[in-house]
Enzyme design. Structure first.
Site, PDB file in Angstrom:
ATOM      1  CG  ASP A 183      -1.836   1.065   1.068  1.00 37.89           C
ATOM      2  OD1 ASP A 183      -1.777   2.030   0.267  1.00 37.89           O
ATOM      3  OD2 ASP A 183      -2.878   1.119   1.978  1.00 37.89           O
ATOM      4  CG  HIS A 185      -1.879   4.988   2.950  1.00 39.73           C
ATOM      5  ND1 HIS A 185      -2.192   6.154   3.814  1.00 39.73           N
ATOM      6  CD2 HIS A 185      -2.745   4.204   3.369  1.00 39.73           C
ATOM      7  CE1 HIS A 185      -2.953   5.921   4.684  1.00 39.73           C
ATOM      8  NE2 HIS A 185      -3.511   4.685   4.596  1.00 39.73           N
ATOM      9  CD  GLU A 209      -4.834  -0.271  -0.994  1.00 35.23           C
ATOM     10  OE1 GLU A 209      -5.501   0.418  -0.247  1.00 35.23           O
ATOM     11  OE2 GLU A 209      -4.572  -1.462  -0.732  1.00 35.23           O
ATOM     12  CD  GLU A 235      -7.448   3.466   0.566  1.00 38.29           C
ATOM     13  OE1 GLU A 235      -7.667   4.136   1.639  1.00 38.29           O
ATOM     14  OE2 GLU A 235      -6.900   2.828   0.383  1.00 38.29           O
ATOM     15  CG  ASP A 257     -14.761   1.088   1.999  1.00 34.86           C
ATOM     16  OD1 ASP A 257     -15.603   1.067   2.602  1.00 34.86           O
ATOM     17  OD2 ASP A 257     -13.720   1.185   2.709  1.00 34.86           O
ATOM     18  CG  HIS A 284     -10.434   0.004   1.062  1.00 35.95           C
ATOM     19  ND1 HIS A 284     -11.047   1.041   2.086  1.00 35.95           N
ATOM     20  CD2 HIS A 284      -9.153   0.218   1.422  1.00 35.95           C
ATOM     21  CE1 HIS A 284     -10.100   1.676   2.918  1.00 35.95           C
ATOM     22  NE2 HIS A 284      -9.069   1.275   2.431  1.00 35.95           N
TER      23      HIS A 284
END
Length: 381
Positions: A183, A185, A209, A235, A257, A284
């Site tokens: 991730d 992020h 990700e 996400e 998500d 997610h």
């Protein structure tokens, strides 16, 4: 049947649940939350409740249309998340009324079990191998971890070396038959992502990700073309129109998500859209029990499903766990790193209402940390 009452519960560690009650005693549960903005979403749910009280809960699509489009200003994480939780609850009521799981209402199961991955943190490189080994011992076939901590705008050699050490450590424990995801992020600039992605080819992550912040999605296509590893995002995208540019850019995995992207109603459409691009979905879900239950209903009914995130044991959960709020913990029991198909009606779980009511407002609002670069300027968390 009419909707008579809608309640919300802010519970530890950082979750918000909603309860939709009907005049026939059927109750549906949802999880409408934006991490770090639970109180704001709670207010939005209260505003949307005005549209639902006194209405027939079975008109799920009509309610979704009115909740998302019945105001001049639309979209965004707060409104989409408020709609998501209420939508989950309406599907829960529908399944309970008809005596079937939601995935049956969506066309029936297309698989017998759902593969899940477990989080291992990853912020401390020296701990990665042990953390991954623990998840392998627990039966998981896939893990996910943070690729880095705070990242310089242009990475140093040390920054890159630490990331590659994390990836190599994970692959060394997992071997060739298991997977790990990294991730980013949204912490990486375009330049940093371009520099590091080629070096990850040897460790072969399942996907990387959020290699870029969602506001830079217009740059995603160029990154996809040069990346030797699959890229994932979603996400922080909340609708079909939000995810379309990412799909057109060639993203390999989409991660809607269920508590942010309009609930079951919209995520099933997002998944169908992704299927037209030959892209699998990996929902997610670093959240609570209702969000996970809703995600699994989608997973069992979605042909292009890949793998499910889940937060049981995640490092964010301090003070409460997913299993603390369900009466039947067997629903979320792992079998060789997979979830079994839920067979109970609705979302397939029985929320422990007593525990939820007792926990309401018992923890302060969670906030994401504010990071800064060495020069004192803001850094992405």
């Amino acid at each position: 049947m009419k909707i008579t009452r809608i309640e919300t519960f802010a519970i530890p560690p950082r979750w918000l649940l909603c309860r939709v009650e009907t005049d026939e005693g059927v109750v549906g549960w949802g999880e409408p939350v934006v991490e770090g903005r639970a109180a704001t979403v709670r207010t939005a749910v209260g505003e949307l409740a005005e549209l639902l009280i006194g209405q027939d809960p079975s008109r799920i699509e009509d309610h979704w249309q009115v909740m998302t489009k019945g105001s001049f200003y639309r979209g965004g994480p707060v409104l989409s998340s408020a709609v998501a939780g209420l939508d989950q609850a309406l599907w829960d009521i529908a399944g309970k009324t008809l005596g079937v799981p939601v995935h049956v209402l969506l066309g029936g199961p297309v698989r017998d079990r759902v593969r899940a991955y477990s989080w291992v943190g990853g912020d401390e490189p020296a701990e990665v191998a042990d953390a991954v080994a623990a998840q392998v011992a627990a039966g998981f076939t896939a893990v996910k971890m943070n690729a880095s901590g705070r990242m310089n705008r242009l990475a140093t050699v040390a920054d890159l070396d630490q990331l590659l050490e994390r990836a190599a450590a994970a692959r060394g424990v997992l071997g060739p038959d298991r997977d790990f995801a990294l991730d980013f992020h949204g912490r990486f600039s375009v330049a940093n992502a371009r520099r590091v992605l080629p070096h990850l080819a040897d460790s072969a992550p399942l996907f990387v990700e959020e290699p870029l912040l969602p506001e830079y999605s217009h740059l995603l296509g160029g990154l996809v073309e040069t990346s030797p590893v699959p890229l994932a995002t979603g996400e922080r995208l909340f609708s079909r129109t939000d995810v379309l540019p990412a799909l057109q850019a060639g993203v390999a995995v989409l991660q809607p998500d269920l508590s942010h992207a309009g609930g079951i109603s919209e995520v099933r459409r997002i998944a169908a859209l992704a299927e037209t691009f030959d892209v699998p979905v990996a929902p997610h879900c670093p959240l609570g029990p209702v969000s996970l239950a809703a995600s699994l209903q989608i997973a069992f009914a979605t042909p292009n499903f890949l793998i499910q995130e889940q937060s049981i044991g995640i490092h964010y959960n301090t003070g409460a766990e997913v299993l603390d709020y369900v009466l039947d913990r067997e629903v979320f029991r792992f079998d060789e790193g997979h979830f079994r198909r839920p067979t109970a009606p609705g979302l397939g779980i029985e929320v422990d209402e007593r525990a939820v009511r007792a926990a309401d407002n018992s923890a302060p609002d969670w906030r994401g940390p504010v990071w800064r670069h060495p020069d004192g300027s803001f850094a992405e968390w």
